[in-house]
Structures are given as structure tokens and as C-alpha cells.
Motif scaffolding. Structure first.
Motif, PDB file in Angstrom:
ATOM      1  N   LEU A   1       0.796  -1.224   0.000  1.00 53.01           N
ATOM      2  CA  LEU A   1       0.000   0.000   0.000  1.00 53.01           C
ATOM      3  C   LEU A   1       0.829   1.274   0.000  1.00 53.01           C
ATOM      4  N   SER A   2       0.277   2.314  -0.656  1.00 51.63           N
ATOM      5  CA  SER A   2       0.795   3.686  -0.574  1.00 51.63           C
ATOM      6  C   SER A   2      -0.340   4.614  -0.963  1.00 51.63           C
ATOM      7  N   MET A   3      -0.137   5.913  -0.786  1.00 47.39           N
ATOM      8  CA  MET A   3      -1.135   6.911  -1.167  1.00 47.39           C
ATOM      9  C   MET A   3      -0.484   7.899  -2.133  1.00 47.39           C
ATOM     10  N   THR A   4      -1.233   8.316  -3.145  1.00 54.09           N
ATOM     11  CA  THR A   4      -0.704   9.267  -4.121  1.00 54.09           C
ATOM     12  C   THR A   4      -1.706  10.389  -4.350  1.00 54.09           C
ATOM     13  N   ALA A   5      -1.193  11.574  -4.638  1.00 50.45           N
ATOM     14  CA  ALA A   5      -2.048  12.744  -4.860  1.00 50.45           C
ATOM     15  C   ALA A   5      -2.563  12.755  -6.291  1.00 50.45           C
TER      16      ALA A   5
END
Length: 357
Positions: A286-290
């Protein structure tokens, strides 16, 4: 018989009467009807005849040369046609092959860029930068009946055609936006997944890539790379920027996805087989991106595949086309995303639909 005329006696005879000679006309005047005396006759113009013959010979020679040039230019791409200095004359297929052989590697070489002193690479394919060999050849093909061009081919005169290098500006801007998040001094807000928990990381203002000012520079750098074989690193402009993710969006992403995702293990099932994902495996995946001012979860498909390994081997999914294929990382990611947002034990289990058709 009649009387006989008397014979004159011998002695001196009277002089004969002669017509008086008319006086000569004054100088400069001519008697009416008289032809001027002493004017020579006009000679035949031999020089003009030679010029006419010479002109006819030149025209005939040009005609022969033009015909010879047309015979040499019977191919799809006329003889002597070059693109960026490379001769591509011949059939269309030959011309395309020549272009791809000469420039294919160059067109795929990453561009070397600098953003705020940080060196980064930009892959042309990802940025929508291409050399369109098919269109280039199509534009260069066809007979050229201009006499100057046709005859010039007999003497090695080049016929230059332009290389077509279209740019997908939307893809280029997206790629530059991605660079903007990884280069410069600006820090974008995000969420990091650590063992057993999610951690919010606020953003900080700083210097970031000026996307609008970089588009044309990147386009020109690509043209220089293809045409010259190499291009010096391009310094892209920067500007002071605020993070695109504000505190309110960071709080929302934490509450709606990050915290529930790490609250407990999530299980994916398919064809009677199951695999739980938990505190040790999820941080690798998992990761978060704009994206457009919002934080969106992102799955590392390679890490995901390494995690489930051969768990779902033998399970077939019927696609919308009716074809049956093996379970893919995209299938697992789609199911895992649903399970991670669940709040109850039952909601934390997601099943891959094997009959998607």
C-alpha cells in the motif's frame, strides 16, 4: 519615176543635237522615285539561327534529363529523400525500417532533466513523446514532378522531408506532474503505512516544477535527442508552490481508508482458495498518491504478486468477452481494496468474481 533628192555636197557637217544633262540634286536630297545610291544590302542573320539551334538543343537535353529523372523516381519515396540526414528513399516499408533503425533507440532513450538541482529522468513513451515513422513516410511518399527536383536527383541533390514527432500533451503534463511530486523542495502530504498502523505526513511549501513552463522545453529536448543522438540535461523551471493536499484532505484519507485498512487483516478469496493480508504484508503493497487534490490508495502490483505467489493457481476467471484467464494481480487488488475498507469481520473478506462475464 519621181524626182531624186539632191545629195549634199561634201564638207563639214553641223553638230548633232544632244539632250542636256539635268543638274545634280543638292546634297542630302534625293529625286522622287530614285533608289538611294551606295546603301549595302542586309546580310543574312547567321547568329540568330545559331541561337535558335542552341536553344532547341538545350530544351531537348532538359527533356531527356527530366525523363531519366522520372525513371529513377518510380519508387514510393523518391530518390534522394532524407529525414534528419538519413536517406529513406525506396518502398514505404523500406523507408519505415530505415527510420526505425536510425532513430528507434534514440526515440526510446530517457530524457535527462534537472528540477531544482535534482537530476531526474523522463521516459518518452510515458510522456507521450514519439517519432511517428509511418506518418513521416506517408508525408514523404509520392512522386514529385517538379522539373528542378526531378533533374536534381540525377546530380545527387537531396529532397528533405520533416520528421513527424507528435506530442500527447495530456500525457506529458501528467508525467511532469508526477515529476513535480518527486523533485524540488516541495513536500506533498501523504500517508505512510508502517507495521500495524498508518501515519499521516503533512506537506510543506517549497520550490516545485513549473509544469506550464516545462512542456515546450521537454518537447524541444526530445526533438534534439532524436535528431542529434544525444541531448544535454535540460534545466526545467521551478516556482514556489503549496502542497496540493491540504490538512482537510489528509484527515479524510486517514479516516476513510488508511486507518480502516490497518485495523485488522483483510482476506481475499477466489475459487475456494483464500489469503489474508495483514500488518506485515500491507506496508509493502500500500501507498497513497495525490490525484487532483485528493489522496488515492495505490497498490504495488509486483509486491502484491510476490505476496500471494501461487495461492490462486488454477483458478480461472471468465471475462466479459467470454474468454477464461488466470487470476491477475489486478483482480486481487480490486478485491483487496474492498476488504480493506470493511469494518466488520464479514466485510473484511472479499471474493474475486470468477464469472465476471
Amino acid at each position: 519615176p519621181g524626182p531624186v533628192a539632191p545629195v549634199p555636197p561634201p564638207g563639214p557637217q553641223p553638230p548633232k543635237q544632244t539632250r542636256p544633262t539635268p543638274p545634280a540634286p543638292p546634297a542630302g536630297k534625293q529625286t522622287k522615285g530614285a533608289k538611294p545610291a551606295g546603301k549595302p544590302a542586309k546580310p543574312a542573320k547567321k547568329g540568330r539561327s545559331k541561337l535558335v539551334l542552341l536553344g532547341g538543343g538545350v530544351i531537348a537535353l532538359v527533356g531527356v534529363a527530366y525523363g531519366a529523372g522520372l525513371l529513377l523516381n518510380h519508387s514510393d519515396v523518391p530518390k534522394g529523400t532524407t529525414v534528419l540526414g538519413v536517406d529513406i528513399s525506396g518502398s514505404r516499408d523500406e523507408a519505415v525500417n530505415k527510420l526505425e533503425k536510425a532513430f528507434g533507440t534514440r526515440a526510446a532513450t530517457p530524457l535527462q532533466l534537472s528540477v531544482g538541482g535534482k537530476q531526474v529522468e523522463l521516459k518518452p513513451e510515458k510522456a507521450g513523446l514519439t517519432l511517428d515513422a509511418q506518418t513521416t513516410v506517408r508525408n514523404a511518399a509520392g512522386s514529385d514532378y517538379n522539373p528542378v527536383t526531378v533533374i536534381g536527383t540525377l546530380f545527387g541533390v537531396e529532397r528533405t522531408a520533416d520528421a513527424v514527432m507528435p506530442v500527447d500533451e495530456e500525457k506529458l503534463r501528467d508525467a511532469l506532474q508526477e515529476l513535480a511530486g518527486s523533485a524540488g523542495s516541495i513536500t506533498e502530504a501523504t500517508i505512510k503505512f508502517d507495521t500495524g498502523k498508518a501515519v499521516a505526513v503533512p506537506g510543506k511549501a517549497g520550490e516545485g516544477l513549473d509544469v506550464d513552463g516545462s512542456v515546450d522545453l521537454v518537447r524541444k529536448a526530445f526533438g534534439a535527442l532524436v535528431g542529434g543522438g544525444k541531448a544535454a540535461p535540460v534545466e526545467l523551471p521551478v516556482t514556489t508552490r503549496e502542497p496540493t493536499i491540504n490538512q482537510a484532505e489528509l484527515d479524510r484519507a486517514m479516516k476513510e481508508f488508511a486507518e480502516p485498512a490497518m485495523a485488522s487483516p483483510a482476506t481475499v478469496k477466489a475459487g475456494g482458495k483464500a489469503l489474508p493480508f495483514g500488518a506485515r504484508s500491507l506496508p509493502k503493497i500500500l501507498s497513497m498518491t495525490a490525484v487532483d487534490g485528493r489522496l488515492v490508495e495505490k497498490y504495488d502490483l509486483e509486491a502484491l504478486k510476490a505476496t500471494y505467489g501461487n495461492t490462486f493457481d488454477g483458478v480461472m476467471v471468465t471475462r466479459g468477452t467470454g474468454a477464461k484467464t488466470a487470476v491477475t494481480p489486478e483482480d486481487v487488488a480490486g478485491a483487496l481494496g474492498k476488504a480493506l475498507k470493511g469494518k466488520t469481520p464479514a466485510e473484511r473478506i472479499a471474493v474475486i468474481d470468477t464469472n465476471a462475464g
